[in-house]
Design an enzyme around this catalytic site. Structure first.
Site, PDB file in Angstrom:
ATOM      1  N   HIS A 156       0.877  -1.178   0.000  1.00  0.00           N
ATOM      2  CA  HIS A 156       0.000   0.000   0.000  1.00  0.00           C
ATOM      3  C   HIS A 156       0.917   1.232   0.000  1.00  0.00           C
ATOM      4  O   HIS A 156       1.979   1.208   0.633  1.00  0.00           O
ATOM      5  CB  HIS A 156      -0.853   0.079   1.287  1.00  0.00           C
ATOM      6  CG  HIS A 156      -2.074  -0.775   1.288  1.00  0.00           C
ATOM      7  ND1 HIS A 156      -2.469  -1.489   2.404  1.00  0.00           N
ATOM      8  CD2 HIS A 156      -3.030  -0.994   0.344  1.00  0.00           C
ATOM      9  CE1 HIS A 156      -3.593  -2.130   2.141  1.00  0.00           C
ATOM     10  NE2 HIS A 156      -3.963  -1.856   0.899  1.00  0.00           N
ATOM     11  N   CYS A 259      -2.072   2.677   9.161  1.00  0.00           N
ATOM     12  CA  CYS A 259      -3.097   1.717   8.721  1.00  0.00           C
ATOM     13  C   CYS A 259      -4.293   1.704   9.664  1.00  0.00           C
ATOM     14  O   CYS A 259      -5.416   1.419   9.253  1.00  0.00           O
ATOM     15  CB  CYS A 259      -2.536   0.304   8.676  1.00  0.00           C
ATOM     16  SG  CYS A 259      -1.253   0.074   7.465  1.00  0.00           S
TER      17      CYS A 259
HETATM   18  N1  ARG Z   1      -3.851  -7.285   6.484  1.00  0.00           N
HETATM   19  C1  ARG Z   1      -4.219  -6.062   5.838  1.00  0.00           C
HETATM   20  C2  ARG Z   1      -4.166  -6.240   4.340  1.00  0.00           C
HETATM   21  O1  ARG Z   1      -3.292  -6.910   3.848  1.00  0.00           O
HETATM   22  C3  ARG Z   1      -3.338  -4.947   6.298  1.00  0.00           C
HETATM   23  C4  ARG Z   1      -3.776  -3.601   5.816  1.00  0.00           C
HETATM   24  C5  ARG Z   1      -2.827  -2.498   6.167  1.00  0.00           C
HETATM   25  N2  ARG Z   1      -3.357  -1.246   5.864  1.00  0.00           N
HETATM   26  C6  ARG Z   1      -2.704  -0.223   5.281  1.00  0.00           C
HETATM   27  N3  ARG Z   1      -3.307   0.927   5.200  1.00  0.00           N
HETATM   28  N4  ARG Z   1      -1.536  -0.348   4.770  1.00  0.00           N
HETATM   29  O2  ARG Z   1      -4.970  -5.723   3.610  1.00  0.00           O
END
Ligand code: ARG
Length: 285
Positions: A156, A259
């Site tokens: 991300h 996150c």
């Molecule tokens: N386990 C989640 C996923 O893989 C983690 C999300 C993390 N969020 C972020 N904004 N980077 O989607």
């Protein structure tokens, strides 16, 4: 923010997740509460959304939507495990009087769509589709700058780049400031970042590999993983105040402070009673 009531690592959709190692739920909750209380102590207003059973990643509120000028653009998740989170977050916004905009393309909210001055910096590749960038530009009325993510660890945009100043969406572009890990981006996207932010703080692998860049900045305080010591020192040198908050248990799902935090920009525009009125929401027709 969303309490980690149902947080666990039961599937694997990023390289940080290992379902074979059990999660310490009490520890995750204590760390999350500390993060929430830290943001409140810094003077921020924190609202909580009701977590839903069966959605262990709902704790990562940043992915829940993108909210600018009181408009909440719906998240549409890449993986079915998280699909129900988009509507759950959108419901919270319509229940609270925000204009809601339905998505037709895969986008993981503020995980990939980071507000920076007048623009939105938008990641694509591992999760968000580039088609969503055009949709976001249209529905949020902002210029969207597409950036390609190339390292699976930094899946991300908010794991590879911190908006240090300009996150509120009202800061003049010339006053915006970012930190990023160049190696997380394609060569073309690196050029775009160099053009836009010639004075950016260049992060190192050491900063990024503890998800140090996944930080919440209000333009002065930067809440981040205390393990990112080099990054914290660089921030201090630049005039910011790093605030370490240990979210190591939440890192097990692949997320840090950012996150777990969805920034809400702008006020609700609709009377709360109108939320069921057809046509009250902007549709991406
Ligand atoms: N386990 C989640 C996923 O893989 C983690 C999300 C993390 N969020 C972020 N904004 N980077 O989607």
């Amino acid at each position: 923010m969303c309490p980690p009531t149902y947080f666990t690592v039961s599937y694997e959709i990023n390289p940080w997740m290992d379902p074979s190692v059990p999660v310490d739920a009490a520890r995750a909750t204590a760390q999350w509460e500390h993060l929430r209380d830290t943001l409140r102590d810094l003077g921020h207003h924190v609202e909580e959304i009701e977590p839903e059973p069966g959605l262990p990643d709902m704790v990562y509120a940043a992915n829940g939507a993108t909210v600018i000028d009181g408009v909440a653009y719906e998240a549409w998740f890449r993986f079915p495990e998280r699909a129900a989170e988009g509507p759950a977050y959108l419901r919270w916004f319509s229940d609270h009087g925000y204009v809601t905009a339905k998505a037709r393309h895969v986008n993981e909210g503020e995980g990939d769509l980071l507000t920076c001055g007048s623009r939105v910096l938008a990641g694509h590749g591992p999760r968000t589709d580039v088609a969503a960038h055009r949709e976001a530009a249209r529905l949020l009325g902002r210029e969207v700058v597409s950036l390609e993510l190339v390292d699976p660890r930094f899946y991300h945009l908010d794991t590879a780049l911190t908006v240090l100043r300009g996150n509120d969406g009202g800061t003049p572009d010339a006053d915006c400031d970012v930190a990023y890990l160049p190696a997380a981006f394609s060569p073309e996207s690196r050029e775009v970042l160099e053009d836009l932010f010639p004075d950016a703080l260049i992060a190192t692998d050491e900063d990024a590999e503890v998800l140090g860049l996944n930080a919440v900045s209000d333009g002065r305080h930067v809440v981040l993983n205390p393990a990112a010591t080099r990054y914290a020192a660089a921030l201090r040198e630049r005039g910011y105040e790093p605030v370490g908050v240990d979210t190591s248990e939440l890192l097990r799902g692949g997320g840090g402070a950012k996150c777990c935090t969805l920034e809400v920009r702008g006020e609700p525009r609709l009377p709360v009673a109108s939320r069921d009125t057809p046509g009250a929401a902007v549709r991406s027709a």
